[in-house]
Each structure stands twice: as C-alpha cells, then as structure tokens.
Design an enzyme around this catalytic site. Structure first.
Site, PDB file in Angstrom:
ATOM      1  N   ILE A   1      -0.026   0.919   6.782  1.00  0.00           N
ATOM      2  CA  ILE A   1       0.443  -0.201   5.961  1.00  0.00           C
ATOM      3  C   ILE A   1       1.874  -0.554   6.396  1.00  0.00           C
ATOM      4  CG2 ILE A   1       0.955  -0.986   3.623  1.00  0.00           C
ATOM      5  CD1 ILE A   1      -1.203   0.880   2.598  1.00  0.00           C
TER       6      ILE A   1
ATOM      7  N   GLU B   1       0.595   6.580   4.142  1.00  0.00           N
ATOM      8  CA  GLU B   1       0.020   5.231   4.118  1.00  0.00           C
ATOM      9  C   GLU B   1      -0.826   4.966   5.366  1.00  0.00           C
ATOM     10  OE1 GLU B   1       3.128   6.039   4.620  1.00  0.00           O
ATOM     11  OE2 GLU B   1       4.233   4.602   5.874  1.00  0.00           O
TER      12      GLU B   1
END
Lengths: 117, 352
Positions: B211, B254
C-alpha cells in the site's frame, strides 16, 4: 433340561421396555408371534430338505428372540439345531425339528398363561 | 465504502487442503449437547423393539433399520452417533455392513456388534470389521448401558478434539486482521507450489503488493482506520483472485502476496493491474500521500505491485522469485507508486 421360561430374564427384558410389564409382554408377544411361526416353518422345512443354510439362519434367529424373552428351552434346542446345521449333520434332523416344534407350542402356551408374571 | 467487518470475510483465499470448511464454527460442540442418535439394525422385530424402547427410555434418539442394506442408507441420511448392528442378518450381515459403513463414513463412528454367537471367530470378525465393541444375546441391559455411554462419550470427545485441532490449524495459517492466509501459510504454500512447478516444468508467478504511503496514512488517520484500510484492500484482493490454486496472503504490515501457479507474465500482470484498479475504485480517502512540487499526487489509498515470473530450473531457488518480485515492487515504488512492474527469468517467461 432347561426351564421353559426363565422369569428373571423375561422380566429384565420387559423392564428394559419400560411401562407396565403386562403391557410390554403383550406388545412383545405380538412381535414375537409375527416372526416365530415363520421361522419355525423354515426350520421344519429346512430339516426335511436338509437345507443347512436355511436351517442355520432360521434356528439362529428364533434362538435370539426366544433367549431374549427367557424362553430358554426353545432357545437351547434352536442352538442345537444351529450347531448341527453348521456342521452339516443330517443325522436326526427331523426328530430335532419335531422336538423344537413341541417346545415352541409349550413356550407359546406358557407365554399366554395369565399366571406367568 | 464502509469497512468490512472481520467476521464477514470469507476464508476463501486460503488453500483448500489445509483450511477447508467452516472450521471456525464447527458442529461437534453443538452436537455434544443434543441427545445421541443411535442407529439400530436388527432383522428380529422382538429385539429391535426391545432395543428401541430401551434406548428411548435411556434418553437416546433412535432410528431403526431391518437389514444391512437399509442400515447403510439410514446411516447416510441420519449420520448417527453410534450404530448397534446385529451380526447375523439376511443378505448383508452385520460384519460386512459394519465394514461398508465405516468405509463410507470417513470419520470413526462407533459401531457395536450384537452377536448371538459367542465364539472366538465372531468376536474376531467383529473387531476385524472395525467394530469398537460387541455384546452378546440375550442382551444384558445394565452392561449395554455402560458400554453405550462410554462409546458415545468417547466418540464425542474425539469429534471435539478433531474440531479444535482443525480450528487451531486454521488459526495458525490465518491472518486475524484480514482473514487472508498469513505469512507462515504463504511460506509453506509458495514452497509447495515452487516444487510442483519445478517438477511439472511449469511457470509460476508471484505478485508482491504494497500500500502506497501507508505510514503517513496510519500517522494521520490512526491505527484503527489503518486496520480498516488493510481489510478493505484485502477484500479487493479476495474479489479478484478466483482460481482454486491461487493463494492470497498478508505478507506483513501493509504488504500482500499472491502466488499464481501456472500463470505466465501476461496473466500475472493482468491480475496485478486489475487489483490496482480495484483498490483505486475503493476511493479510500488519503490526503497525506505522495506530493510533487508541494501538490498532492493522489487523493486516495493506492497500491504498487511487483510481479515476477519464473520457470523453476536448476540455478533458481525459491528465494529467486521473491527477490525478483521485491525488486519489481521497488521499481514500481520509485517510479511514483500506484503502478505495477514486472521482472522475470527464463525464456518461457519472456524474460528481461
């Protein structure tokens, strides 16, 4: 000779069913009378024809339900028949079948005797 | 889009062999509370009736069958906790019936054989057929009572243990925040798929997803919001990975990873691009992301993906595909994020 009816065994089985012993007996005799005469017929016929497979199976079945209801003399004769059929011994088959038939009639009469319980 | 509650997320991204079924809410514990169901098979109506009445009085639920064949179909339909089988029945006898139903059951179901024949041979046959115990006719009811109780308790205990074991196995392989496969599961599955690809001379692709600007997202929106973003991205991944052999995992923080066995460059980059677009369409607001010349580049959460495809051969190890995907991801990041990059080796992958 084995007793015709072993009351203790019969009562134990009736108790297992629960409810009134007399009612339980009536119900179970109904079921017994559905099957037993046919099995007896199969035994007599099997003995006459020396059909050991049929003999063994019918004698075994009649033995089980009879023993469960405490009909020890009949059960004992059935066992004798079962063993003989297992060993494929043709000797004395019809005499044994006759004895068995007589024991069945005596047993049935004893089951129907109001003084049984 | 509202955050997806964790409990609503299906476990469909996990590999079928290790984690199939609804393992987080099993039925063994529910079953343990209900009265045990006993299947009675006996051709003798007297004994059948006796057993049935006695069992009901003792608190069991009962189904009856009058012969072996009926017993088998009853067994399939009713899934009893315990089976009471007469040894001698016409056509299919108790021993053969026992063997057949244990074979179709898969799980160990306790079978108790009732025999009028108290000889060694019948007893041996009963146990050889898989029966857990036997009793003889005429039935001694107090003895039967104890045996049944023990058999049912034992079977339920085992079912509970199997269920708990399955749950633990699932938990050990699941990322609790996203319900995707966890890192441990990913490592195991990648190893498995890598070896399979090597054996079958088959190409394998790996997608590493990160991300973009997730640290400032967490710093500005808080960790609970960050967790929800992770769940939404995980859901987008799940919705775009459909083939049964593919594995979607949370790699860490992430980062996510997708193993695509038998998928060459074109298919793998297509999948990665589809996911990038899906995350874009989620429109998760992110006003603290990358800037250029003091201007915010994007107003939402985006991902970058590094894709690698390798035909496993002698010189390549399992680490090579991870290494390549990681380098490709770095390229996508340094090129500005919100994009995918590909790196590969071997002729079949259309290599660099």
């Amino acid at each position: 000779m084995e007793p015709l009816i072993d009351r203790a065994q019969l009562l134990e089985s009736l108790e297992a069913m629960g409810g009134e012993p007399a009612e339980a007996l009536a119900l179970i005799l109904d079921l017994y009378s559905e099957d037993a005469p046919q099995l007896l017929g199969a035994i007599v016929q099997g003995a006459a024809a020396a059909d050991f497979e049929q003999l063994r199976f019918a004698a075994h079945s009649l033995k089980s339900s009879s023993a469960t209801l405490g009909a020890h003399r009949l059960a004992q004769l059935c066992q004798q028949m079962e063993h003989q059929a297992h060993r494929r011994e043709a000797h004395n088959l019809s005499a044994l079948a006759q004895q068995l038939q007589a024991a069945y009639q005596a047993t049935w009469a004893a089951f129907r005797d109001p003084a049984l319980l | 889009m509202s955050p997806v509650p964790l409990n609503d997320l299906p476990l469909n991204a996990l590999p079928g062999n290790a984690l199939s079924g609804n393992a987080l809410s099993g039925n063994a514990s529910a079953r343990a509370k209900a009265a045990a169901l006993v299947l009675v098979a006996d051709d003798d109506p007297v004994i059948r009736k006796l057993l049935e009445s006695w069992l009901r009085q003792d608190g069991y639920r009962v189904v009856v069958a009058t012969n072996g064949a009926e017993c088998l179909s009853c067994f399939r339909q009713e899934q009893p906790d315990l089976v009471l089988l007469d040894a001698l029945m016409p056509e299919l006898n108790g021993f053969d019936c026992c063997q057949a139903l244990l074979r179709q059951a898969g799980l160990p179901v306790p079978v108790l054989i009732i025999t009028g024949l108290e000889d060694q041979d019948s007893i041996d046959r009963a146990f050889a057929a898989g029966a857990m115990d036997y009793i003889t006719k005429p039935i001694r009811w107090p003895v039967l009572r104890h045996r049944l109780r023990l058999l049912v308790e034992q079977a339920r205990q085992q079912a509970l243990m199997r269920e708990e074991h399955q749950q633990l196995k699932t938990l050990a392989m699941t990322d609790m925040l996203t319900n995707l496969a966890n890192r441990r599961c990913f490592d195991l599955e990648l190893g498995k798929e890598w070896r399979r690809a090597a054996r079958e001379r088959c190409i394998i692709s790996l997608v590493m997803i990160d991300i973009d600007s997730f640290k400032p997202y967490n710093d500005n929106y808080g960790h609970p919001q960050g967790d929800r973003a992770l769940q939404q991205v995980a859901q987008a991944l799940r919705e775009n990975i459909h083939r049964p052999g593919d594995l979607t995992a949370r790699y860490g923080g992430e980062e996510f990873a997708i193993v695509l066995p038998g998928t060459p460059r074109r298919g793998a980059t297509y999948v990665a691009e589809r996911i990038r677009q899906a995350v874009w369409r989620l429109q998760i607001p992110h006003l603290f992301g990358r800037q250029r010349g003091g201007v915010l580049l994007r107003d939402r959460v985006t991902i970058s993906a590094g894709v690698s495809s390798i035909l496993p051969q002698g010189e390549f190890t399992q680490g090579a595909i991870l290494d390549l995907a990681d380098r490709a991801l770095y390229q996508a990041k340094t090129a500005g994020g919100n994009q995918i990059a590909w790196l590969g080796k071997s002729e079949a992958s259309g290599a660099d």
